[in-house]
Write a protein that holds these residues in place. Sequence first.
Motif, mmCIF file in Angstrom:
data_model
loop_
_atom_site.group_PDB
_atom_site.id
_atom_site.type_symbol
_atom_site.label_atom_id
_atom_site.label_comp_id
_atom_site.label_asym_id
_atom_site.label_seq_id
_atom_site.Cartn_x
_atom_site.Cartn_y
_atom_site.Cartn_z
ATOM 1 N N THR A 1 -9.946 -6.943 -10.388
ATOM 2 C CA THR A 1 -9.750 -7.074 -8.945
ATOM 3 C C THR A 1 -8.272 -7.076 -8.562
ATOM 4 O OG1 THR A 1 -9.941 -9.452 -9.285
ATOM 5 C CG2 THR A 1 -11.883 -8.347 -8.426
ATOM 6 N N ARG A 2 -7.439 -6.501 -9.422
ATOM 7 C CA ARG A 2 -5.986 -6.515 -9.189
ATOM 8 C C ARG A 2 -5.620 -6.061 -7.768
ATOM 9 N NH1 ARG A 2 -2.226 -2.276 -10.143
ATOM 10 N NH2 ARG A 2 -4.017 -1.005 -10.758
ATOM 11 N N LEU A 3 -6.344 -5.057 -7.253
ATOM 12 C CA LEU A 3 -5.955 -4.486 -5.960
ATOM 13 C C LEU A 3 -6.562 -5.220 -4.763
ATOM 14 C CD1 LEU A 3 -6.351 -0.766 -7.031
ATOM 15 C CD2 LEU A 3 -4.231 -2.074 -6.874
ATOM 16 N N VAL A 4 -7.495 -6.104 -5.028
ATOM 17 C CA VAL A 4 -8.134 -6.831 -3.917
ATOM 18 C C VAL A 4 -8.135 -8.334 -4.203
ATOM 19 C CG1 VAL A 4 -9.657 -5.181 -2.745
ATOM 20 C CG2 VAL A 4 -10.321 -6.066 -4.969
ATOM 21 N N LYS A 5 -7.035 -8.799 -4.755
ATOM 22 C CA LYS A 5 -6.946 -10.206 -5.136
ATOM 23 C C LYS A 5 -7.295 -11.165 -3.988
ATOM 24 C CE LYS A 5 -3.379 -10.895 -8.435
ATOM 25 N NZ LYS A 5 -2.142 -11.624 -8.696
ATOM 26 N N PRO A 6 -6.603 -11.053 -2.842
ATOM 27 C CA PRO A 6 -6.901 -12.027 -1.785
ATOM 28 C C PRO A 6 -8.344 -11.927 -1.298
ATOM 29 C CG PRO A 6 -5.005 -10.662 -1.189
ATOM 30 C CD PRO A 6 -5.561 -10.109 -2.447
ATOM 31 N N GLN A 7 -8.850 -10.700 -1.206
ATOM 32 C CA GLN A 7 -10.210 -10.514 -0.695
ATOM 33 C C GLN A 7 -11.238 -11.090 -1.660
ATOM 34 O OE1 GLN A 7 -7.870 -8.063 -0.842
ATOM 35 N NE2 GLN A 7 -7.442 -7.872 1.339
ATOM 36 N N ALA A 8 -11.043 -10.828 -2.962
ATOM 37 C CA ALA A 8 -11.996 -11.340 -3.950
ATOM 38 C C ALA A 8 -11.893 -12.866 -4.035
ATOM 39 C CB ALA A 8 -11.726 -10.705 -5.309
ATOM 40 N N THR A 9 -10.669 -13.366 -3.991
ATOM 41 C CA THR A 9 -10.491 -14.816 -4.055
ATOM 42 C C THR A 9 -11.179 -15.476 -2.863
ATOM 43 O OG1 THR A 9 -8.351 -14.393 -5.038
ATOM 44 C CG2 THR A 9 -8.768 -16.643 -4.323
ATOM 45 N N ASP A 10 -10.976 -14.900 -1.701
ATOM 46 C CA ASP A 10 -11.586 -15.456 -0.490
ATOM 47 C C ASP A 10 -13.110 -15.493 -0.621
ATOM 48 O OD1 ASP A 10 -11.772 -16.237 2.303
ATOM 49 O OD2 ASP A 10 -12.482 -14.198 2.678
ATOM 50 N N TYR A 11 -13.683 -14.417 -1.143
ATOM 51 C CA TYR A 11 -15.133 -14.359 -1.301
ATOM 52 C C TYR A 11 -15.631 -15.506 -2.192
ATOM 53 C CZ TYR A 11 -19.637 -12.768 -3.147
ATOM 54 O OH TYR A 11 -20.947 -12.714 -3.543
ATOM 55 N N PHE A 12 -14.956 -15.700 -3.326
ATOM 56 C CA PHE A 12 -15.421 -16.741 -4.257
ATOM 57 C C PHE A 12 -15.085 -18.147 -3.737
ATOM 58 C CE2 PHE A 12 -15.538 -13.076 -7.113
ATOM 59 C CZ PHE A 12 -16.809 -13.237 -7.626
ATOM 60 N N GLN A 13 -13.934 -18.253 -3.091
ATOM 61 C CA GLN A 13 -13.570 -19.564 -2.536
ATOM 62 C C GLN A 13 -14.645 -20.027 -1.545
ATOM 63 O OE1 GLN A 13 -10.573 -21.074 -3.684
ATOM 64 N NE2 GLN A 13 -11.720 -22.790 -2.844
ATOM 65 N N ARG A 14 -15.142 -19.094 -0.768
ATOM 66 C CA ARG A 14 -16.184 -19.423 0.202
ATOM 67 C C ARG A 14 -17.456 -19.890 -0.513
ATOM 68 N NH1 ARG A 14 -15.551 -17.692 5.472
ATOM 69 N NH2 ARG A 14 -13.534 -16.716 5.801
ATOM 70 N N LEU A 15 -17.739 -19.251 -1.635
ATOM 71 C CA LEU A 15 -18.931 -19.672 -2.392
ATOM 72 C C LEU A 15 -18.746 -21.109 -2.884
ATOM 73 C CD1 LEU A 15 -19.767 -16.418 -4.391
ATOM 74 C CD2 LEU A 15 -21.087 -17.403 -2.522
ATOM 75 N N LYS A 16 -17.518 -21.432 -3.251
ATOM 76 C CA LYS A 16 -17.267 -22.795 -3.718
ATOM 77 C C LYS A 16 -17.450 -23.796 -2.563
ATOM 78 C CE LYS A 16 -14.109 -25.766 -6.117
ATOM 79 N NZ LYS A 16 -12.893 -25.922 -6.881
ATOM 80 N N THR A 17 -16.910 -23.425 -1.408
ATOM 81 C CA THR A 17 -17.096 -24.295 -0.237
ATOM 82 C C THR A 17 -18.595 -24.470 0.040
ATOM 83 O OG1 THR A 17 -15.060 -23.341 0.606
ATOM 84 C CG2 THR A 17 -16.356 -24.643 2.156
ATOM 85 N N SER A 18 -19.343 -23.395 -0.118
ATOM 86 C CA SER A 18 -20.793 -23.485 0.096
ATOM 87 C C SER A 18 -21.427 -24.450 -0.901
ATOM 88 C CB SER A 18 -21.453 -22.114 -0.049
ATOM 89 O OG SER A 18 -21.166 -21.338 1.072
ATOM 90 N N ALA A 19 -20.982 -24.355 -2.158
ATOM 91 C CA ALA A 19 -21.547 -25.234 -3.184
ATOM 92 C C ALA A 19 -21.349 -26.697 -2.784
ATOM 93 C CB ALA A 19 -20.890 -24.958 -4.532
ATOM 94 N N LYS A 20 -20.137 -26.998 -2.319
ATOM 95 C CA LYS A 20 -19.840 -28.376 -1.908
ATOM 96 C C LYS A 20 -20.685 -28.754 -0.697
ATOM 97 C CE LYS A 20 -15.096 -28.948 -3.416
ATOM 98 N NZ LYS A 20 -13.757 -28.635 -2.985
ATOM 99 N N ALA A 21 -20.766 -27.836 0.253
ATOM 100 C CA ALA A 21 -21.505 -28.124 1.491
ATOM 101 C C ALA A 21 -22.993 -28.338 1.208
ATOM 102 C CB ALA A 21 -21.303 -26.994 2.486
ATOM 103 N N ILE A 22 -23.543 -27.574 0.291
ATOM 104 C CA ILE A 22 -24.970 -27.720 -0.043
ATOM 105 C C ILE A 22 -25.200 -29.103 -0.657
ATOM 106 C CG2 ILE A 22 -26.824 -26.880 -1.577
ATOM 107 C CD1 ILE A 22 -25.658 -24.041 -1.172
ATOM 108 N N GLN A 23 -24.267 -29.471 -1.501
ATOM 109 C CA GLN A 23 -24.381 -30.777 -2.155
ATOM 110 C C GLN A 23 -24.340 -31.919 -1.128
ATOM 111 O OE1 GLN A 23 -21.380 -32.730 -4.989
ATOM 112 N NE2 GLN A 23 -22.211 -31.007 -6.127
ATOM 113 N N LEU A 24 -23.383 -31.815 -0.230
ATOM 114 C CA LEU A 24 -23.235 -32.850 0.795
ATOM 115 C C LEU A 24 -24.448 -32.858 1.719
ATOM 116 C CD1 LEU A 24 -21.210 -34.927 1.950
ATOM 117 C CD2 LEU A 24 -20.428 -33.121 3.504
ATOM 118 N N ASN A 25 -24.861 -31.668 2.101
ATOM 119 C CA ASN A 25 -26.010 -31.544 3.007
ATOM 120 C C ASN A 25 -27.246 -32.206 2.407
ATOM 121 O OD1 ASN A 25 -27.347 -30.458 5.345
ATOM 122 N ND2 ASN A 25 -28.260 -28.901 4.014
ATOM 123 N N SER A 26 -27.403 -32.059 1.112
ATOM 124 C CA SER A 26 -28.589 -32.627 0.476
ATOM 125 C C SER A 26 -28.557 -34.156 0.578
ATOM 126 C CB SER A 26 -28.666 -32.116 -0.963
ATOM 127 O OG SER A 26 -28.703 -33.151 -1.871
#
Lengths: 173, 770
Positions: free
Chosen positions: B694-719
């Motif tokens: 992902t050398r050419l799309v570093k910020p975009q790929a990072t953003d995508y995965f970072q959001r998944l991490k935020t989701s993981a935390k949010a799902i945990q809290l929501n539960s």
Amino acid sequence: MISYRPLDLGNLLHFEHLKRLIDADLSEPYSIYVYRFFLNRWPELAYLAFDDDSEKSDEPIGCVICKQESHRNRRMRGYIGMLAVESKYRGRGIAKTLVKKAIKKMQKEGCDEIMLETEVSNNVALNLYEGMGFLRMKRMFRYYLNEGDAFKLILPLTAKSCVRTTFLEENVD
Amino acid sequence: MVLEQGLRKLHVEEQRGPQLFSDNTVTADDLIDITETLKRMRLALQPDSIIKEPSFDLFEGTHSLEVNNKKLDTSLITLSQEETEYDCNTAHGESQVEKLGFVTGIVDQLCRYLICWLNDYQLLPTTILSCRYLEYLLIESANIDDMVYLKTGDLLYDQVLCSAIYGISYFAKFVERLMKNGGVCPEEDLNFNSMGLDFLSYVCEPSKINKSLKVSLEHLSAYGDTANHLVHLLKLIECLVCMEECLTKYSAGTAHLDKLMAEALYLQNKNDSETFILPLGCFSMGIQKRLSNQSPPKSLVIPSKNYDGFIVMATDLKLILSVNEAKTVMELMQFTKFFNKATQRHVISRAVFFAFIIRHDETVLGRYTFSQFAQLHPLEFSLASTEISKKLPEEAVPVLEDITNVLFDWYQNAAQNTSRYRQGYNRQLLLWDALQVQMENIELEFESKMMADRANEPFSDDSMLPFTSWIFAMKVTAMIEFVLKGFDLDVYKPFESYVMFWYSYYLSYQLESCLEKIHKFVDSRINKIVSLNKKIKKLKAGEKKEKLRAQYRFLMDTEMAQLQTNKKFLTFLLMECTIIRSLSLSQVLQFAILKSFNVIDNKSTTKCQFTSNELLYELRMKVFSSIGVPEVVPYNMIESTLNDFMISEPMFALKLKKTMECIQKETQNASIAVDNVIKCIASDKDGEVLYSATRLVKPQATDYFQRLKTSAKAIQLNSKVINAKLENKQTKNDPKSLFTMRLKSCENASSFFPLLELVDTRRQKSKSKK
Ligand SMILES: CC(C)(COP(=O)(O)OP(=O)(O)OC[C@H]1O[C@@H](n2cnc3c(N)ncnc32)[C@H](O)[C@@H]1OP(=O)(O)O)[C@@H](O)C(=O)NCCC(=O)NCCS
């Protein structure tokens, strides 16, 4: 009391009122052609609601306009083209009755599914249709020019609705 | 109705016929009498039937206009005297200062209109085409197939304004070409209602326009600082004129884009108080009345101060052009996967993307032939070091062509607008599925005659089928994307979320198995080469040893590097898969808890007078209905999966605790995997274990995965929040009457995993009472 009647194509007064009813909620009116396209070909799929107790009991206060056509010659698709209820009569179940009557008719005529499009922001319409079982099948980007996205909704009536057209047998007739 | 009544009165005035043409250009001899034909046809008409072309359908209908209807007939637009009498060949403005102000104002408005048109999806006639000068110049120029200049006697108009307008029109011509290329959707993404105007088709290359802009800039130098704004506008237009080079020369240069951003930034930051007065009548709805028009009357857009829109456009286009630096097909694919995924890119950049990579000389990025392109995809995945790659059967050649076409579809789809993107996957599923069947037959046949590509392990007896495995992975990835994108687009109701999350869980499980199998195979090939070296060391010097050494060297030089990269890339994909699987499973478990408390059902709440829950399920699964593997799970089986996850007495509390722990574990798993993935993306390089390409799309790929991490935390809290609400004594007895469910996207989290939010209806009701 509210009464419901199928459209009388010869009644130009009804036609005029119905057009006004629908245009009232559109940012851009439909041309006369669109109304004629639906009504002249499928007059039996248009229902009007009247308030019998009102002074103007002959003026429709709600209407639903539909068509039904073969979809790629493989399944029969009913389509709800327009639906409107005059604002002061809203929230009394009139639209629901109109839509049910239309669907019943289309089901009787052999439709495999009923389809329609509505704006993503039209919560009232979405509630109404989803309350009857319609599913959002896809979202369409800027479907209404200059306006918002739309959802395409389908209500499956037979198993044919649930098979991709490519895998359905072509109708011979 | 007035119109209908009028039409009824229409009849042919036979005597008046030839006299209709009073200027004698048409004589009676030129006319054919069709009265009889008309009468005959009239008799054949059915009462109440619509007279129309067979091809004229509802779509045409909803776009049709209506004569004499004020809202639908542009000929009824009323114009002011200034608009009607506007003279383009007069130098408007009393003084030179006023003239400069007028010209600056016109160019300024045109530039801002460009952004309204491209960034805000407005129409041409209500933006740039509403400029009287633009209309005039395009019409006059088309008459002689050359650029015509105004004749007001003042160079501010005759030179400066004209060159700016030609620059803008030339850029619009580029946009028109982009749209015709088919990279984006006409009307949805972009409107090019040219109103019949010819956008400089006779100007083949931009040198004349560039020269003219330079002359204008020279002329303006005499005005000093007072012309500053206009000078920057002209420089901005110069950059727009160059924009086409990414396709005319396949240039990946970005100097003009950097300059465009600098000019836009300057204009954006300029004092707000600077507003320009426009000559009356110079922007008008008049063109809608005068020229060929398929749209109803529309008021002109009021442009905001929107120069930053140019920065958005240039930034996104720069991103697209950076794809040119892709060193491998793996990088190209990862670029394509991420560039438009989390944020929809600017329409120009999306339109350029496909045309920039797939070129007129039948190459990809000027580097790979189409057939190389088709083979490199599986090679940089599962095909390296396989038997079939060395002796490609003849029957596979036409399938490779099919692969090229499906890949083109995949690449093109990645640049579509967010709704079309999901629909694209809907279409692609069938294509990948058909390819899989074709390739599987060829590979099985090959295997029966030659050798199977099998992991070199004691208990592994099923072969890997490298092409088929790659196609299968592409297909299942598309299926997962289709399912999850539905959440992003708000297509599912809360009651459907169980089925959809369960499917994404089921599909990621399937994908994981496939990736593991390939991974195992690649690993075994690497080990085989390594063991060769060990073998060599044990052998005594001699011919056999030399032969083996040569073989080892050959394999190290030709296969090892690719195998290593593939292995690390597969590990990366496996991690991504784990994240999706874990998050999906957490949502499935959350749903099961909610259903166990009876606050939600996986069935539509409707009375289902016309349909059934089974039909609804099958309709939802229609896209997958024809797919052989993985097959659609029958309705009753899906029901039983939910029952398996649900909690019931006895020991409800204990089971609930266990399920909560499970959610905790899955979300944590996902978080850890995301951390590893993000680390790998940041490091750029081919790491020890992981490679993301992902050398050419570093910020975009990072953003995508970072959001998944935020989701993981949010799902945990929501539960936890849900649990607290449902365990509350006051609500425990009849939670269904107290709560409803909704799917809620959280800020900075992934829209693929909205939360199952429990909404307190009592609070909602009391709010609405107020
Ligand atoms: C949409 C429209 C036809 C509804 O007419 P209506 O007669 O008021 O609707 P009904 O009373 O039959 O209500 C039917 C369902 O709609 C939903 N609904 C109605 N009013 C609602 C409101 N204010 N808010 C949310 N949902 C509402 C409810 O789900 C309701 O079912 P329920 O009463 O069982 O909960 C009417 O609002 C209208 O004419 N709107 C403008 C035109 C339009 O949007 N047409 C639809 C285009 S597809």
